[in-house]
Design an enzyme around this catalytic site. Structure first.
Site, mmCIF file in Angstrom:
data_model
loop_
_atom_site.group_PDB
_atom_site.id
_atom_site.type_symbol
_atom_site.label_atom_id
_atom_site.label_comp_id
_atom_site.label_asym_id
_atom_site.label_seq_id
_atom_site.Cartn_x
_atom_site.Cartn_y
_atom_site.Cartn_z
ATOM 1 N N ARG A 91 0.838 -1.212 0.000
ATOM 2 C CA ARG A 91 0.000 0.000 0.000
ATOM 3 C C ARG A 91 0.869 1.256 0.000
ATOM 4 O O ARG A 91 0.526 2.261 -0.610
ATOM 5 C CB ARG A 91 -0.990 -0.009 1.159
ATOM 6 N N ARG A 108 0.724 5.008 -7.909
ATOM 7 C CA ARG A 108 -0.451 5.789 -8.313
ATOM 8 C C ARG A 108 -0.085 7.244 -8.601
ATOM 9 O O ARG A 108 -0.650 7.865 -9.510
ATOM 10 C CB ARG A 108 -1.513 5.706 -7.219
ATOM 11 N N HIS A 125 -4.795 -2.135 -7.686
ATOM 12 C CA HIS A 125 -5.553 -2.384 -6.449
ATOM 13 C C HIS A 125 -4.650 -3.105 -5.467
ATOM 14 O O HIS A 125 -3.904 -3.999 -5.855
ATOM 15 C CB HIS A 125 -6.784 -3.256 -6.732
HETATM 16 N N1 UDP Z 1 -12.531 5.423 -6.205
HETATM 17 C C1 UDP Z 1 -12.952 6.538 -6.952
HETATM 18 N N2 UDP Z 1 -13.356 7.665 -6.287
HETATM 19 C C2 UDP Z 1 -13.374 7.749 -4.918
HETATM 20 C C3 UDP Z 1 -12.946 6.631 -4.182
HETATM 21 C C4 UDP Z 1 -12.537 5.483 -4.850
HETATM 22 O O1 UDP Z 1 -12.953 6.510 -8.178
HETATM 23 O O2 UDP Z 1 -13.747 8.797 -4.380
HETATM 24 C C5 UDP Z 1 -12.102 4.205 -6.922
HETATM 25 C C6 UDP Z 1 -10.583 4.080 -7.024
HETATM 26 O O3 UDP Z 1 -10.263 3.510 -8.292
HETATM 27 C C7 UDP Z 1 -10.267 3.135 -5.873
HETATM 28 C C8 UDP Z 1 -11.481 2.205 -5.874
HETATM 29 O O4 UDP Z 1 -12.572 3.067 -6.209
HETATM 30 O O5 UDP Z 1 -9.054 2.449 -6.080
HETATM 31 C C9 UDP Z 1 -11.740 1.519 -4.559
HETATM 32 O O6 UDP Z 1 -11.836 2.479 -3.534
HETATM 33 P P1 UDP Z 1 -11.148 2.245 -2.097
HETATM 34 O O7 UDP Z 1 -11.729 3.259 -1.174
HETATM 35 O O8 UDP Z 1 -11.253 0.810 -1.711
HETATM 36 O O9 UDP Z 1 -9.622 2.662 -2.372
HETATM 37 P P2 UDP Z 1 -8.282 1.773 -2.471
HETATM 38 O O10 UDP Z 1 -8.372 0.700 -1.404
HETATM 39 O O11 UDP Z 1 -8.247 1.210 -3.866
HETATM 40 O O12 UDP Z 1 -7.152 2.732 -2.226
HETATM 41 MG MG MG Z 2 -9.912 -0.692 -1.015
#
Ligand code: UDP
Ligand code: MG
Length: 167
Positions: A91, A108, A125
């Site tokens: 992460r 990212r 992811h």
């Molecule tokens: N995402 C988005 N807008 C937001 C939050 C999330 O487009 O405001 C998308 C983004 O691609 C993200 C995925 O949804 O990777 C899953 O969201 P999560 O909160 O689980 O974030 P991650 O664990 O991927 O950092």
């Molecule tokens: Mg997530």
């Protein structure tokens, strides 16, 4: 203690030919890859993967995103990395969810973008914690696709199942 984490190279990462770059960055962790495959993502799989975000306004868009419909690339690369502090290490390297907020040297931060419709196209992811990693790995992989024994298994004898084999 060793920990497992699910990594997905999302369709934008594949379309931008970033697979090599991303795997090279992840190799900095010195973690071991214990499973890897290309997956054509069904709507059901995408919705199950992101089920905790079901009520968010962007849910429909991220389902299309994971299925490759925004990039004309209907596939993701799924991998399991394994080793000490695997989730934290991956992460950190991935960077923040919002690519504009992600550290510029992170994966990212380097390769992500926000679309005009507001979707965070963040190329990768990474499971967010241990229970989620277990849930996701069991969703994306069968036990025999992973080269170490991560979770308890059972034998299931199946009869009259049709499998596609090489001709
Ligand atoms: N995402 C988005 N807008 C937001 C939050 C999330 O487009 O405001 C998308 C983004 O691609 C993200 C995925 O949804 O990777 C899953 O969201 P999560 O909160 O689980 O974030 P991650 O664990 O991927 O950092
Ligand atoms: Mg997530």
């Amino acid at each position: 203690m060793s920990q497992a984490v699910l990594i997905l190279i999302k369709p934008d990462g594949l379309k931008k030919s970033l697979t090599g770059n991303i795997l090279t960055r992840l190799s900095e962790t010195k973690l071991e890859i214990v499973a890897a495959k290309m997956v054509r993502v069904s709507k059901e799989l995408a919705e199950e993967h992101y089920k905790h975000l079901k009520d968010k306004p962007f849910f429909g868009e991220i389902i299309k995103y994971l299925q490759g419909e925004l990039h004309d690339r209907k596939k993701v690369m799924a991998l399991v990395y394994w080793g000490k502090d695997a989730i934290k290490k991956c992460r950190e390297l991935a960077g923040a969810t919002n690519p504009e907020e992600a550290e510029s040297t992170s994966i990212r931060g380097s390769y992500g973008r926000i679309t005009t419709t507001g979707v965070y196209e963040n190329v990768i992811h990474v499971s967010s914690n241990e229970p989620e990693a277990e849930r996701e790995i069991k969703l994306w992989f069968n036990p025999d696709e992973i080269i170490v024994d991560l979770y308890a298994t059972k034998d299931l004898v199946l009869k009259e199942i049709t499998n596609k084999v090489w001709r």
